[in-house]
Design a protein around this motif. Structure first.
Motif, PDB file in Angstrom:
ATOM      1  N   PRO A   6       0.803  -1.219   0.000  1.00  0.00           N
ATOM      2  CA  PRO A   6       0.000   0.000   0.000  1.00  0.00           C
ATOM      3  C   PRO A   6       0.837   1.270   0.000  1.00  0.00           C
ATOM      4  N   ALA A   7       2.085   1.189   0.482  1.00  0.00           N
ATOM      5  CA  ALA A   7       2.917   2.387   0.562  1.00  0.00           C
ATOM      6  C   ALA A   7       3.644   2.681  -0.749  1.00  0.00           C
ATOM      7  N   ALA A   8       3.542   1.767  -1.719  1.00  0.00           N
ATOM      8  CA  ALA A   8       4.252   1.953  -2.983  1.00  0.00           C
ATOM      9  C   ALA A   8       3.643   3.115  -3.757  1.00  0.00           C
ATOM     10  N   SER A   9       4.473   4.076  -4.132  1.00  0.00           N
ATOM     11  CA  SER A   9       3.995   5.203  -4.912  1.00  0.00           C
ATOM     12  C   SER A   9       3.919   4.809  -6.384  1.00  0.00           C
ATOM     13  N   THR A  10       3.192   5.596  -7.144  1.00  0.00           N
ATOM     14  CA  THR A  10       3.102   5.336  -8.581  1.00  0.00           C
ATOM     15  C   THR A  10       4.487   5.386  -9.216  1.00  0.00           C
ATOM     16  N   LYS A  11       5.310   6.322  -8.759  1.00  0.00           N
ATOM     17  CA  LYS A  11       6.667   6.434  -9.309  1.00  0.00           C
ATOM     18  C   LYS A  11       7.464   5.162  -9.057  1.00  0.00           C
ATOM     19  N   GLU A  12       7.334   4.586  -7.875  1.00  0.00           N
ATOM     20  CA  GLU A  12       8.029   3.334  -7.557  1.00  0.00           C
ATOM     21  C   GLU A  12       7.495   2.181  -8.397  1.00  0.00           C
ATOM     22  N   LEU A  13       6.177   2.154  -8.586  1.00  0.00           N
ATOM     23  CA  LEU A  13       5.577   1.091  -9.391  1.00  0.00           C
ATOM     24  C   LEU A  13       6.033   1.180 -10.844  1.00  0.00           C
ATOM     25  N   ILE A  14       6.185   2.401 -11.345  1.00  0.00           N
ATOM     26  CA  ILE A  14       6.689   2.591 -12.711  1.00  0.00           C
ATOM     27  C   ILE A  14       8.113   2.050 -12.811  1.00  0.00           C
ATOM     28  N   SER A  44       0.164   8.655 -20.623  1.00  0.00           N
ATOM     29  CA  SER A  44       0.444  10.060 -20.299  1.00  0.00           C
ATOM     30  C   SER A  44       0.785  10.246 -18.824  1.00  0.00           C
ATOM     31  N   SER A  45       0.304   9.335 -17.966  1.00  0.00           N
ATOM     32  CA  SER A  45       0.566   9.459 -16.526  1.00  0.00           C
ATOM     33  C   SER A  45       2.034   9.245 -16.188  1.00  0.00           C
ATOM     34  N   ILE A  46       2.745   8.485 -17.041  1.00  0.00           N
ATOM     35  CA  ILE A  46       4.177   8.263 -16.817  1.00  0.00           C
ATOM     36  C   ILE A  46       4.898   9.606 -16.716  1.00  0.00           C
ATOM     37  N   TYR A  47       4.480  10.562 -17.556  1.00  0.00           N
ATOM     38  CA  TYR A  47       5.193  11.831 -17.662  1.00  0.00           C
ATOM     39  C   TYR A  47       4.921  12.762 -16.480  1.00  0.00           C
ATOM     40  N   ASN A  48       4.015  12.369 -15.593  1.00  0.00           N
ATOM     41  CA  ASN A  48       3.852  13.101 -14.334  1.00  0.00           C
ATOM     42  C   ASN A  48       4.973  12.778 -13.355  1.00  0.00           C
ATOM     43  N   HIS A  49       5.709  11.691 -13.644  1.00  0.00           N
ATOM     44  CA  HIS A  49       6.737  11.209 -12.717  1.00  0.00           C
ATOM     45  C   HIS A  49       8.136  11.162 -13.343  1.00  0.00           C
ATOM     46  N   TYR A  50       8.201  10.937 -14.651  1.00  0.00           N
ATOM     47  CA  TYR A  50       9.475  10.862 -15.356  1.00  0.00           C
ATOM     48  C   TYR A  50       9.373  11.618 -16.676  1.00  0.00           C
ATOM     49  N   LYS A  51      10.488  12.212 -17.088  1.00  0.00           N
ATOM     50  CA  LYS A  51      10.492  12.924 -18.368  1.00  0.00           C
ATOM     51  C   LYS A  51      10.378  11.957 -19.542  1.00  0.00           C
ATOM     52  N   GLY A  52      10.829  10.740 -19.333  1.00  0.00           N
ATOM     53  CA  GLY A  52      10.779   9.748 -20.389  1.00  0.00           C
ATOM     54  C   GLY A  52      11.493   8.482 -19.977  1.00  0.00           C
ATOM     55  N   LYS A  53      11.680   7.597 -20.925  1.00  0.00           N
ATOM     56  CA  LYS A  53      12.275   6.297 -20.635  1.00  0.00           C
ATOM     57  C   LYS A  53      13.721   6.425 -20.159  1.00  0.00           C
ATOM     58  N   GLU A  54      14.467   7.385 -20.726  1.00  0.00           N
ATOM     59  CA  GLU A  54      15.863   7.554 -20.323  1.00  0.00           C
ATOM     60  C   GLU A  54      15.971   7.937 -18.855  1.00  0.00           C
TER      61      GLU A  54
END
Length: 213
Positions: A6-14, A44-54
């Motif tokens: 439950p504590a895992a953030s979306t950024k961590e899950l990505i 599109s939600s990926i880009y709320n946490h990372y600029k891209g794959k790199e």
């Protein structure tokens, strides 16, 4: 380890999804869309946490470096440990402690990513050369310098000795993560590596140790 609590953030899950996919298919073969699908979010939600794959890959590499630093085997001064345990046992303890600390499913997958990307990713290649070859060899040279000063090993070229010792560890990296990756699991990683590494430690130390009169 995949952080799905439950504590895992979306950024961590990505990041975890990217680690899973990169370790199976390689960085180039995985798209942002596939990472999003793995997490269960919109692309599109990926880009709320990372600029891209790199940037995801950079985050994975930074995490890996931090874990390697955290796995430094001892806080006690090396000279004190050498005097307490002797040179050969110190080397075995260090290897065992290090392998146990980095022995997790997540770290095993990142090792695999590095092995895959070495051939085609210049940034990963530079990281491997600096962090996984040059830094460990320099560290082992320093260790052997101390052993020589304390009289545990003979006068020798400690740079060459460090290379001779650590290059076998690099071979084990490729053996486990490329040649025999599907034959063992992270559960047996530590035991498998130590089974190969401890005789090597004994052989190297026996070849340079100061024999008692």
């Amino acid at each position: 380890m995949k952080n799905t609590g439950p504590a895992a953030s979306t950024k961590e899950l990505i990041m975890d999804a990217a680690i899973d996919l990169f370790s199976k298919w390689g960085y180039d073969k995985v798209s942002i869309r596939e990472i999003a699908r793995e997490v269960g979010i919109r692309e599109s939600s990926i880009y709320n946490h990372y600029k891209g794959k790199e940037e995801i890959m950079d985050t994975i590499t930074d995490y890996f470096i931090a874990e390697l630093a955290r796995a430094a085997p001892f806080d006690v001064p090396m000279e004190d440990l050498l005097k307490q345990y002797g040179a050969e046992e110190f080397m075995k303890m260090g290897a065992r402690s290090y392998l146990q600390l980095i022995n997790t499913p997540r770290i095993a997958k990142i090792w695999r990513i590095i092995a895959i990307e070495l051939f085609r990713n210049e940034k990963v290649r530079r990281f491997f050369k600096a962090s996984m070859v040059e830094t460990p060899v320099a560290s082992w040279q320093q260790t052997f310098d101390i052993m020589m000063k304390l009289g545990y090993i003979k006068e020798c070229d400690t740079r060459l000795l460090a290379q001779e010792f650590f290059y076998h560890c690099i071979y084990l990296f490729f053996d486990y993560f490329i040649i025999r990756f599907d034959e063992t699991t992270y559960d047996t990683f530590t035991d498998s590596m130590l089974k190969d590494l401890e005789p090597h430690i004994r052989f190297v130390f026996e070849s340079v140790r100061v024999k008692e009169a």
